[in-house]
Motif scaffolding. Structure first.
Motif, short mmCIF file in Angstrom:
data_model
loop_
_atom_site.label_atom_id
_atom_site.label_comp_id
_atom_site.label_asym_id
_atom_site.label_seq_id
_atom_site.Cartn_x
_atom_site.Cartn_y
_atom_site.Cartn_z
N ALA A 8 0.83 -1.21 0.00
CA ALA A 8 0.00 0.00 0.00
C ALA A 8 0.86 1.25 0.00
N LEU A 9 1.95 1.22 0.75
CA LEU A 9 2.84 2.38 0.81
C LEU A 9 3.46 2.66 -0.55
N GLY A 175 2.44 11.30 -1.49
CA GLY A 175 2.31 9.85 -1.60
C GLY A 175 2.70 9.13 -0.33
N LEU A 176 3.80 9.58 0.29
CA LEU A 176 4.22 8.98 1.56
C LEU A 176 3.18 9.19 2.65
N ILE A 177 2.65 10.41 2.73
CA ILE A 177 1.62 10.69 3.73
C ILE A 177 0.40 9.83 3.49
N ALA A 178 -0.02 9.74 2.22
CA ALA A 178 -1.19 8.90 1.91
C ALA A 178 -0.90 7.43 2.19
N GLY A 179 0.34 6.98 1.90
CA GLY A 179 0.68 5.58 2.17
C GLY A 179 0.65 5.25 3.65
N VAL A 180 1.18 6.16 4.48
CA VAL A 180 1.13 5.93 5.92
C VAL A 180 -0.31 5.93 6.41
N SER A 183 -1.95 2.74 5.35
CA SER A 183 -1.41 1.64 6.17
C SER A 183 -2.05 1.63 7.55
N LEU A 184 -2.21 2.81 8.14
CA LEU A 184 -2.85 2.89 9.46
C LEU A 184 -4.30 2.43 9.40
N ILE A 185 -5.00 2.83 8.34
CA ILE A 185 -6.41 2.42 8.20
C ILE A 185 -6.52 0.91 8.01
#
Length: 447
Positions: A8-9, A175-180, A183-185
């Motif tokens: 996902a990341l 993209g990194l922020i969205a990936g994290v 991942s959390l979700i």
């Protein structure tokens, strides 16, 4: 968490960078030209006039800056340059910013054509200069505010948008922020087990071994004299079972799981091979009378087996197959219509006693606990039951429910195996240790 959710990341990072690339290649280039005006406030003759001048300058500077983006100013620019756009369109291209702690206003214009941007910015600066003179016409010469252009607008050499380096960096960060975030979700929604401590809390039994994910065509590793992490984990399982109770060692063990495809058959086979490798006499029984899989896994004949022994059609000595010098296998045989009744019958109880008398340890590969009751029924006739829990697949409620059903019939759940863990805990030194042995030294498989 990021190691588990790396897909996902990476996808989010690729989406961010891809979006930035698309923006860079598809967006029209915009140029900005800027002219600067100085607003001259009359000199103060007294302290009171100085204070008034400070208040007046802060108010006037912002007011004059707002004039630049007005429709009136845009219309005058349109008339001066004879532009085809409407006043509203021209006004959207204009902006003015008072520079902090100064009496300077920066007048800017943005356009796809750098020459037009310079022309519009210069024209807007001239219009603002004229507007200041017009608004101050009724003041006395000593108090009139004056404006003067100190920097003419120049033709820009580089666009302000898009900026490839900035846009790509911004896309990467987003993209990194969205990936994290994704991942959390996903991690919050994921109900599967990940750690031995978590499983121990759910099932109320200790961990016996953590088996790494096996890479390769065959999952049978414990019988080979290789010091791989997977082979060592099954030897660790063998050691754990030996030391569960030194005064009353396990003679019969059921290996099961909460649901299907969690690796119970592979675990049972490798545990039997590990015990046989240590010199113990082992009998491996395929007690999964619904979807027997040990015969295919071990590549042995499956026509005659447990079902025939329980129905009296074949003798136990005939059904048992020699697999290793100290290991025998009892296949499932024909699949019966009533597996639960057969496994819970008095004949099965007598068969368990007979098998225990023939060897040191009997291992039963039983069906999953949740779909059917076979494993629960069989667990009442053996010394102990172990639960195979699949990393990232077995859910928390499934593991807890499987343990509850086993404990409901007063069967002993001696522990669990956390199976298919992506990264083994073994150190790199021992993971890489591969002794070179001649193939002749490896124990042959006897049909």
């Amino acid at each position: 968490m990021l190691r588990r959710r790396w897909v996902a990341l990476i996808l989010c990072v690729l989406a961010g960078v891809g979006g930035a690339l698309a923006h860079v290649h598809t967006s029209a280039k915009l140029y900005r030209s800027t002219a600067r005006l100085f607003i001259n406030i009359p000199a103060a003759q007294s302290t009171q006039e100085a204070l008034q001048g400070v208040q007046l300058s802060s108010q006037l500077i912002q007011s004059y800056a707002d004039i630049v983006s007005s429709r009136t100013t845009a219309q005058q620019v349109k008339d001066r340059l004879v532009l085809s756009e409407s006043a509203g369109q021209i006004a959207s291209k204009l902006s003015a910013t008072p520079q902090p702690n100064t009496l300077i206003i920066a007048v800017s214009a943005t356009d796809k054509d750098p020459v037009r941007a310079q022309s519009i910015a210069q024209a807007a600066a001239v219009v603002l200069n004229d507007s200041v003179q017009s608004l101050e016409h009724d003041r006395t010469p000593t108090s009139a505010v004056e404006a003067s252009i100190i920097d003419d607008a120049s033709t820009p050499g580089a666009p302000i948008s898009p900026r490839p380096t900035r846009d790509l960096l911004l896309g990467l960060i987003l993209g990194l922020i969205a990936g994290v975030a994704v991942s959390l979700i996903v991690e919050g929604l994921d109900r599967s087990v990940k750690t031995a401590n978590e499983v121990e809390r759910l099932v109320g039994a200790p961990p016996l071994a953590v088996v790494p994910k096996i890479k390769g065509a065959t999952p049978l590793l414990a019988g080979e004299p290789l010091q791989t992490p997977a082979a060592e984990s099954y030897r660790a399982l063998r050691t754990s079972l030996r030391f569960l109770d030194l005064d009353a060692p396990l003679r019969s063990l059921v290996v099961t799981s909460a649901s299907a495809d969690e690796g119970k058959s592979t675990t049972a086979a490798n545990l039997a091979l590990a015990l046989a490798q240590a010199g113990e006499r082992v009998i491996l029984v395929d007690a999964d009378l619904r979807q027997a899989g040990l015969s295919e896994l071990l590549d042995i004949e499956s026509a005659v087996g447990l079902t025939g022994v329980l129905t009296g059609e074949v003798a136990l000595e005939v059904a048992l197959q020699q697999y290793r010098p100290t290991m025998q296998v009892l296949p499932a045989g024909a699949l019966p219509p009533n597996p639960s009744e057969l496994l819970g019958s008095q004949r099965m109880s007598s068969l368990v006693s007979d098998l225990v008398a023939r060897c040191d340890v009997v291992i039963f590969d039983a069906p999953p606990v949740l779909p059917v009751t076979d494993a629960v029924v069989l667990s009442t006739q053996v010394d102990g039951t172990t639960l195979v829990v699949n990393y990232g697949r077995t859910t928390r409620n499934h593991a807890a429910e499987a343990a509850r059903r086993i404990s409901t019939v007063d069967a002993e759940l001696v522990g669990f195996i956390l199976n298919r863990r992506p990264k083994p805990d073994t150190s790199a030194y021992y993971s890489a240790y591969q002794p070179r042995e001649s193939a002749a030294l490896r124990p042959p498989i006897e049909a």
